[in-house]
Design a protein around this motif. Sequence first.
Motif, short mmCIF file in Angstrom:
data_model
loop_
_atom_site.label_atom_id
_atom_site.label_comp_id
_atom_site.label_asym_id
_atom_site.label_seq_id
_atom_site.Cartn_x
_atom_site.Cartn_y
_atom_site.Cartn_z
N ILE A 11 41.04 39.79 37.26
CA ILE A 11 42.49 39.69 37.16
C ILE A 11 42.89 38.23 37.02
CG2 ILE A 11 44.68 40.28 38.26
CD1 ILE A 11 42.86 42.72 37.74
N ASP A 13 46.57 36.09 36.46
CA ASP A 13 48.03 36.21 36.39
C ASP A 13 48.46 37.68 36.44
OD1 ASP A 13 48.34 33.44 36.22
OD2 ASP A 13 48.21 33.47 34.04
N ASN A 14 47.85 38.42 37.37
CA ASN A 14 48.16 39.83 37.62
C ASN A 14 47.83 40.76 36.46
OD1 ASN A 14 49.14 39.25 40.23
ND2 ASN A 14 51.11 38.66 39.37
N GLU A 15 46.97 40.34 35.55
CA GLU A 15 46.61 41.15 34.39
C GLU A 15 45.09 41.24 34.29
OE1 GLU A 15 46.96 40.84 29.55
OE2 GLU A 15 48.46 39.86 30.78
N VAL A 17 41.80 40.95 32.62
CA VAL A 17 41.38 40.17 31.46
C VAL A 17 39.89 40.36 31.13
CG1 VAL A 17 43.18 38.41 31.72
CG2 VAL A 17 40.97 38.11 32.88
#
Length: 66
Positions: A11, A13-15, A17
């Motif tokens: 993760i 930035d809260n995404e 990847v």
Amino acid sequence: MNNKFIHFAVILDNEVVSMLAFREGDELNQAVFNSNPTFVEITNMEEKPGFGFKWDGKEFTAPEEN
């Protein structure tokens, strides 16, 4: 041979990847990735740090010998 895997989502930035997977029973990597590790690129370092070196946020220092 154990064909089961433990999966991790990477993760940033809260995404999500990236994804990683380790064979079940790889307790070292499971513990490392469950402990919120810090990644530092060492590609261009002349002298690479080894296991046990400490990172202070700017540089690595070798462990003290006993």
